[in-house]
Each structure stands twice: as C-alpha cells, then as structure tokens.
Design a protein around this motif. Structure first.
Motif, PDB file in Angstrom:
ATOM      1  N   LYS A  34       0.849  -1.194   0.000  1.00 51.15           N
ATOM      2  CA  LYS A  34       0.000   0.000   0.000  1.00 51.15           C
ATOM      3  C   LYS A  34       0.887   1.246   0.000  1.00 51.15           C
ATOM      4  CE  LYS A  34      -3.798  -2.268   2.453  1.00 51.15           C
ATOM      5  NZ  LYS A  34      -4.655  -2.268   3.663  1.00 51.15           N
ATOM      6  N   GLU A  36       0.934   5.700  -0.835  1.00 51.65           N
ATOM      7  CA  GLU A  36       0.050   6.849  -0.685  1.00 51.65           C
ATOM      8  C   GLU A  36      -0.130   7.593  -2.003  1.00 51.65           C
ATOM      9  OE1 GLU A  36      -2.697   9.016   0.976  1.00 51.65           O
ATOM     10  OE2 GLU A  36      -1.630   7.463   2.099  1.00 51.65           O
ATOM     11  N   GLN A 114      -3.473   4.300  -2.642  1.00 46.27           N
ATOM     12  CA  GLN A 114      -4.658   4.676  -1.879  1.00 46.27           C
ATOM     13  C   GLN A 114      -4.502   6.046  -1.262  1.00 46.27           C
ATOM     14  OE1 GLN A 114      -5.084   1.599   1.087  1.00 46.27           O
ATOM     15  NE2 GLN A 114      -3.302   2.267   2.253  1.00 46.27           N
ATOM     16  N   ASP A 115      -5.621   6.720  -1.128  1.00 49.90           N
ATOM     17  CA  ASP A 115      -5.647   8.060  -0.535  1.00 49.90           C
ATOM     18  C   ASP A 115      -6.152   7.945   0.893  1.00 49.90           C
ATOM     19  OD1 ASP A 115      -5.895  10.679   0.149  1.00 49.90           O
ATOM     20  OD2 ASP A 115      -7.293  11.221  -1.447  1.00 49.90           O
ATOM     21  N   THR A 116      -5.264   8.197   1.850  1.00 50.04           N
ATOM     22  CA  THR A 116      -5.642   8.136   3.271  1.00 50.04           C
ATOM     23  C   THR A 116      -5.454   9.475   3.969  1.00 50.04           C
ATOM     24  OG1 THR A 116      -3.414   7.425   3.928  1.00 50.04           O
ATOM     25  CG2 THR A 116      -5.009   5.692   3.379  1.00 50.04           C
ATOM     26  N   ASN A 175     -12.030  10.681   2.921  1.00 51.78           N
ATOM     27  CA  ASN A 175     -11.292  11.195   4.080  1.00 51.78           C
ATOM     28  C   ASN A 175     -11.929  12.497   4.562  1.00 51.78           C
ATOM     29  OD1 ASN A 175      -9.119   9.182   3.957  1.00 51.78           O
ATOM     30  ND2 ASN A 175      -8.587  10.206   2.039  1.00 51.78           N
TER      31      ASN A 175
END
Length: 289
Positions: A34, A36, A114-116, A175
C-alpha cells in the motif's frame, strides 16, 4: 505425479541470475504493498522490503515517460509503470542499482495506490458577515484537493452575535477533516446608519448635522446643504433603513416602516416622525458604500 509437479511449479516465483542481475517476477500470491496517493516517496518502504534496507534513503528525483527515478549517494532505483496519481492496484517493475558496484536487482511487485490523507481546510478562524446577508461557507473556504464542504450547524444571520460552528470537509476518497470557525454576524452598513440616527433622538441640532453624524458611523465624512446629500448615492423607490430622505430645504434619515428621524424640528430637536413633512419630497438616496 506429473500433475503434482505442475502444481508445485506454479507456486514457485521464478528467479534467475545473469551477469550480476537478479530478476524476480511478481505472482498473484505476492504481497500487495500500500502506497500513498500522490506521494512518490511512499514507495521507499517497498524498496527496503523488496531490494534491501540500504535503499531506505533514496528520494524521488524525476519521472520520464513511465519511469520514476529515485536516488541516494550510493543507490539508484528505477520504477516502471507506476502511476502515483491513479488510485487502485498496479503491477510495477523495480530496478535497484548499487552505483559503486553496478550490482542490480529487478523485481516485479503489486502495489495499491490509496488516498488516506484528509483534505486541508484553509479558512479564517473568524468570518464576519452583515446581518440578514445570505451566508455561503463555500465563499470563505478552500481545500487542497477536490471535495465537498458542509457546516455542522446552520448560520442564522437574522440576529447579530457570534456563532460557533464546525466546517466538515470530505474528499473524493472519503477522508474527512474538520475545523472550528466563528461567524460574527454584525449590523449591516445601512443598519448602522439607521441606528446612529435613532441614537441622536432628543439632541438639539439641525437636519444636516443629524444626517452627517449618522453617516459618520460608517466612515462617511460629509456635510452640506440638504440638496447636496443627493450626491452621496442613487435615488431609489425601495428604501431601506439607513437611506437618506431629501426634501426641498430639508433632509432626514429613513428608519423603516414609513418613519424617519428628523433634525431641526420643535426648536432644533431631533425626533422620530413620518417621512411626510411640509417640505416637498425629492426622493430616497441609497448611500454608496
């Protein structure tokens, strides 16, 4: 026996070494790393696991076509087919190189972009708005990425005072970030003029001083003959409190509901009365801000 050998072979990750280069092909059973969204340096954790911990200090330098290049003093990494701006799973190729020895290692891995990271809200801590104005939070807030904005509490501008609420921002990945904000609802420009006129009721003065003192409440410094107050704005048929009533030889301040504050009446007193008076009416002047 033949089937057993074939099944066993399908589980093996094929490796080969030739000319000092090690190649490893990714299989569906390998881990999905994973990383970013829009953060190229988040790949460094993949390098340390798939290449060697010595690659922990490389930093993203450039991208040319579909190859991203990372470098440190002694090591270089080239990543092929990585799209850090697209969310989802990707299969990428990584080549790690020791600059001093020219030793290389090639691997193919699965990554998931993934955008966290929650959106960053930019907004003043206190927002000032005039009474009865329409309040739209979108006019005062910006985000560092695409997303939506809402308030946890609505803003009623019919009354003056401080209102504390929370801005909630949600980006396209879901988010959420929040920021507390204070909305200061204060009397409007024209209401301040009207209130200043009412505050002078009972004062001995002529009509022009009444209007001059009322306008001073909003920073307008003017004094002249009644007819000259026509120059301070535009004539209107829909007066609001704070507009100037101009007559032949007289001037007053409109406060709403057909009422006005007049100076110079009853021995120079300042009084509240109807707009109509013995002087011929010219019009209402909506003052320029």
């Amino acid at each position: 026996m033949k089937k057993l050998v074939q099944a066993f072979a399908s589980l093996i990750i094929a490796t080969s070494t030739f000319g000092g280069v090690t190649n490893v092909a990714a299989k569906e059973s390998t881990p999905v790393y994973k990383i970013e969204y829009q953060d190229a340096d988040s790949m460094k954790s993949v390098f340390t696991k798939e290449l060697h911990k010595k690659y922990a200090n490389v930093k993203f330098k450039k991208k040319k076509k579909n190859v991203s290049v990372y470098e440190s003093k002694n090591y270089q990494v080239k990543v092929k087919d990585l799209d850090i701006d697209t969310i989802g799973k990707q299969i990428i190729s990584i080549e790690g190189k020791n600059k001093k020895t020219s030793e290389k290692k090639n691997v193919e891995v699965n990554v998931k972009v993934q955008d966290t990271v929650a959106p960053i809200i930019t907004c003043a801590d206190t927002i000032t708005i005039e009474q009865n104005d329409v309040f739209d939070i979108n006019n005062y807030v910006s985000l560092d990425e695409e997303g939506s904005i809402e308030l946890t509490q609505g803003i009623d501008t019919s009354n003056t005072g401080l209102i504390t609420t929370t801005i909630k921002a949600t980006d396209t990945a879901g988010n959420v970030s929040e920021k507390n904000v204070t909305v200061n609802v204060e009397k409007g420009f024209y209401q301040k003029i009207s209130d200043a006129a009412l505050a002078q009721v009972g004062v001995n003065q002529d009509c022009t001083m009444l209007v001059t003192n009322s306008l001073a409440a909003v920073g307008i410094n003017f004094h002249g003959a009644p007819i000259e107050y026509l120059n301070l704005g535009t004539l209107t048929n829909n007066p609001v409190p704070g507009d100037i009533c101009v007559y032949q030889g007289h001037v007053a301040l409109y406060i709403g509901n057909g009422q006005a504050v007049h100076g110079g009446w009853l021995g120079h007193q300042t009084v509240v009365s109807t707009v109509e008076c013995t002087n011929a009416f010219i019009g209402y002047v909506h003052v320029n801000r």
